[in-house]
Design a protein around this motif. Sequence first.
Motif, PDB file in Angstrom:
ATOM      1  N   VAL A  23     -77.241  28.350  74.798  1.00  0.00           N
ATOM      2  CA  VAL A  23     -77.554  27.119  74.198  1.00  0.00           C
ATOM      3  C   VAL A  23     -76.492  26.607  73.473  1.00  0.00           C
ATOM      4  N   PRO A  24     -75.626  26.083  74.410  1.00  0.00           N
ATOM      5  CA  PRO A  24     -74.189  25.278  73.785  1.00  0.00           C
ATOM      6  C   PRO A  24     -74.617  24.386  73.010  1.00  0.00           C
ATOM      7  N   SER A  25     -75.783  23.736  72.774  1.00  0.00           N
ATOM      8  CA  SER A  25     -75.992  22.921  71.763  1.00  0.00           C
ATOM      9  C   SER A  25     -76.447  23.402  70.254  1.00  0.00           C
ATOM     10  N   ALA A  26     -76.429  24.616  70.256  1.00  0.00           N
ATOM     11  CA  ALA A  26     -76.827  25.065  68.761  1.00  0.00           C
ATOM     12  C   ALA A  26     -75.398  25.364  68.140  1.00  0.00           C
ATOM     13  N   LEU A  27     -75.433  24.664  67.070  1.00  0.00           N
ATOM     14  CA  LEU A  27     -73.942  24.715  66.342  1.00  0.00           C
ATOM     15  C   LEU A  27     -74.268  25.261  65.022  1.00  0.00           C
ATOM     16  N   PRO A  28     -73.291  25.820  64.562  1.00  0.00           N
ATOM     17  CA  PRO A  28     -73.350  26.250  63.119  1.00  0.00           C
ATOM     18  C   PRO A  28     -73.017  25.110  61.964  1.00  0.00           C
ATOM     19  N   ILE A  29     -73.850  25.183  60.953  1.00  0.00           N
ATOM     20  CA  ILE A  29     -73.622  24.354  59.866  1.00  0.00           C
ATOM     21  C   ILE A  29     -72.753  24.776  58.636  1.00  0.00           C
ATOM     22  N   HIS A  30     -71.621  24.348  58.164  1.00  0.00           N
ATOM     23  CA  HIS A  30     -71.093  24.910  57.202  1.00  0.00           C
ATOM     24  C   HIS A  30     -70.890  23.769  55.963  1.00  0.00           C
ATOM     25  N   VAL A  82     -72.668  12.015  77.072  1.00  0.00           N
ATOM     26  CA  VAL A  82     -72.489  12.806  78.085  1.00  0.00           C
ATOM     27  C   VAL A  82     -72.423  14.236  77.754  1.00  0.00           C
ATOM     28  N   ASN A  83     -71.391  14.421  76.994  1.00  0.00           N
ATOM     29  CA  ASN A  83     -71.182  15.929  76.395  1.00  0.00           C
ATOM     30  C   ASN A  83     -72.484  16.659  75.855  1.00  0.00           C
ATOM     31  N   ASP A  84     -73.287  15.752  75.285  1.00  0.00           N
ATOM     32  CA  ASP A  84     -74.708  16.286  74.758  1.00  0.00           C
ATOM     33  C   ASP A  84     -75.680  16.477  75.801  1.00  0.00           C
ATOM     34  N   VAL A  85     -75.696  15.827  77.127  1.00  0.00           N
ATOM     35  CA  VAL A  85     -76.478  15.829  77.860  1.00  0.00           C
ATOM     36  C   VAL A  85     -76.120  17.074  78.814  1.00  0.00           C
ATOM     37  N   LEU A  86     -74.943  17.367  78.743  1.00  0.00           N
ATOM     38  CA  LEU A  86     -74.533  18.495  79.682  1.00  0.00           C
ATOM     39  C   LEU A  86     -74.750  19.854  78.778  1.00  0.00           C
ATOM     40  N   GLY A 105     -74.809   9.649  66.354  1.00  0.00           N
ATOM     41  CA  GLY A 105     -73.365   9.919  66.801  1.00  0.00           C
ATOM     42  C   GLY A 105     -73.084  11.386  66.516  1.00  0.00           C
ATOM     43  N   ARG A 106     -73.929  12.414  66.882  1.00  0.00           N
ATOM     44  CA  ARG A 106     -73.561  13.720  66.745  1.00  0.00           C
ATOM     45  C   ARG A 106     -73.821  14.482  68.065  1.00  0.00           C
ATOM     46  N   GLY A 107     -73.902  15.632  67.933  1.00  0.00           N
ATOM     47  CA  GLY A 107     -74.029  16.494  69.282  1.00  0.00           C
ATOM     48  C   GLY A 107     -72.983  17.011  69.750  1.00  0.00           C
ATOM     49  N   ILE A 137     -80.814   1.141  80.859  1.00  0.00           N
ATOM     50  CA  ILE A 137     -80.719   0.163  80.175  1.00  0.00           C
ATOM     51  C   ILE A 137     -80.336   0.096  78.672  1.00  0.00           C
ATOM     52  N   THR A 138     -81.099   0.987  78.016  1.00  0.00           N
ATOM     53  CA  THR A 138     -80.996   1.029  76.705  1.00  0.00           C
ATOM     54  C   THR A 138     -79.808   1.841  76.069  1.00  0.00           C
ATOM     55  N   LEU A 139     -79.149   2.436  77.173  1.00  0.00           N
ATOM     56  CA  LEU A 139     -78.043   3.315  76.900  1.00  0.00           C
ATOM     57  C   LEU A 139     -76.886   2.758  76.093  1.00  0.00           C
ATOM     58  N   PRO A 140     -76.533   1.660  76.066  1.00  0.00           N
ATOM     59  CA  PRO A 140     -75.406   0.943  75.471  1.00  0.00           C
ATOM     60  C   PRO A 140     -75.769   0.882  73.961  1.00  0.00           C
ATOM     61  N   LYS A 141     -76.956   0.650  73.584  1.00  0.00           N
ATOM     62  CA  LYS A 141     -77.462   0.282  72.379  1.00  0.00           C
ATOM     63  C   LYS A 141     -77.885   1.767  71.704  1.00  0.00           C
ATOM     64  N   VAL A 142     -78.121   2.767  72.249  1.00  0.00           N
ATOM     65  CA  VAL A 142     -78.611   4.118  71.919  1.00  0.00           C
ATOM     66  C   VAL A 142     -77.203   4.813  71.414  1.00  0.00           C
ATOM     67  N   THR A 143     -76.048   4.380  72.255  1.00  0.00           N
ATOM     68  CA  THR A 143     -75.108   5.266  72.136  1.00  0.00           C
ATOM     69  C   THR A 143     -73.978   4.584  71.264  1.00  0.00           C
ATOM     70  N   GLU A 144     -74.436   3.446  70.435  1.00  0.00           N
ATOM     71  CA  GLU A 144     -73.349   2.742  69.687  1.00  0.00           C
ATOM     72  C   GLU A 144     -72.698   3.756  68.758  1.00  0.00           C
ATOM     73  N   ALA A 145     -73.284   4.622  68.143  1.00  0.00           N
ATOM     74  CA  ALA A 145     -72.650   5.475  67.182  1.00  0.00           C
ATOM     75  C   ALA A 145     -71.727   6.455  67.566  1.00  0.00           C
ATOM     76  N   GLY A 146     -71.875   6.959  68.485  1.00  0.00           N
ATOM     77  CA  GLY A 146     -70.872   8.159  69.174  1.00  0.00           C
ATOM     78  C   GLY A 146     -70.271   7.868  70.142  1.00  0.00           C
ATOM     79  N   GLY A 147     -70.890   6.749  70.966  1.00  0.00           N
ATOM     80  CA  GLY A 147     -69.998   6.649  72.311  1.00  0.00           C
ATOM     81  C   GLY A 147     -70.829   7.293  73.354  1.00  0.00           C
ATOM     82  N   PHE A 148     -70.494   6.708  74.362  1.00  0.00           N
ATOM     83  CA  PHE A 148     -70.963   7.219  75.816  1.00  0.00           C
ATOM     84  C   PHE A 148     -70.550   8.482  76.149  1.00  0.00           C
ATOM     85  N   GLY A 149     -69.286   8.849  75.739  1.00  0.00           N
ATOM     86  CA  GLY A 149     -68.601  10.239  76.148  1.00  0.00           C
ATOM     87  C   GLY A 149     -69.461  11.413  75.543  1.00  0.00           C
ATOM     88  N   LEU A 150     -69.546  11.311  74.118  1.00  0.00           N
ATOM     89  CA  LEU A 150     -70.447  12.022  73.230  1.00  0.00           C
ATOM     90  C   LEU A 150     -71.665  12.266  73.891  1.00  0.00           C
TER      91      LEU A 150
END
Length: 328
Positions: free
Chosen positions: A181-188, A47-51, A165-167, A32-45
């Motif tokens: 841990v594919p969610s671990a990303l380098p920061i530059h 799902v990618n983060d969930v994976l 809107g990240r991840g 129910i809350t997903l449309p509001k929560v994903t406003e910044a990055g979109g549903f596709g991002l």
Amino acid sequence: MTALGQSISRPAGKRDWAGLIGVAGSALTLLITLPKVTEAGGFGLFVNDVLAHGWTLVLLTLAAGTVRTLTLPTFLKTGFAGFFAAFGLAILVGRPTMNRLERMPQLGDVVVMPVVEEILKMLPVLLVAGFALRKKDVRLSVADIMLLGAWSGAGFALHENALFGRGGMDLGAAPPLSLLVPSALPIHTQAGSMLAGGHLLWTTLIALGFGITMLYRKGRFTWLALPVTAAVALGEHAICNAYSDASVRTPAKVAHVLLLGGWASLLLLVAGGIYIYLEWRLISRKRLPAARIPQWILPSAAERARRGQLLGFWQVGVHAFKKTGATA
């Protein structure tokens, strides 16, 4: 989060209907809350983060399958608690705190918020562990505590990433860690580079240290596990926040070297795996006959009870990991 604590006190052979209903209700709330929560990055991002986070959770849950005493609904409820409760409390506490520190935003971002967030992510873990530690005959394993931290941290990370809107998922960002841990990303940034393990990795590490310290208090050096893992997780969390501001370059770079550029957490998790291996050696004795579904994938209620009883005897009845020749 009361249902989390009730899961540990339920008789082994009784199905956790309340837990299943709680999971279903949380999942419905998420939809129910997903449309509001994903406003910044979109549903596709999202799902990618969930994976990305789901990949790690599946690997950890399967790897710890031989020593788990908790059910999958318990882990799912912990994940939802991290997504809704822990993150909601972080917003509730964080906004007024940052407003008070508006003249010192670096203090809030680098020191205060990492501490607040790590404490709040551990609340679901502490709730379940609190019920378990009251018992002497049936206990959790270190792997149970570690997995609770992983699921809570993942839930928190998914909500935060979606809101800002990240991840995402990248198996080649920082091999070999990114394969696990594919969610671990380098920061530059201009201030330097840092491997951001993320909330899942940091909370898993703290939960691992907590499990070793609390479950095996009789060990000679086990009391060091929690302060060491908490210091590393909080340090990496603080550096990642600090690298968004080049004015904290010097302290960030010093901490960067001390924490191996973000790899210290992974090394500690590997070292902590020794405890999981020793627990497996303990409970691998007197195993029940094999079930249709392998016990390391979906342990039966009887198998989980057997493991909990052996762990209770080992943690409370004898010195941690000291062979005495006694039997449970």
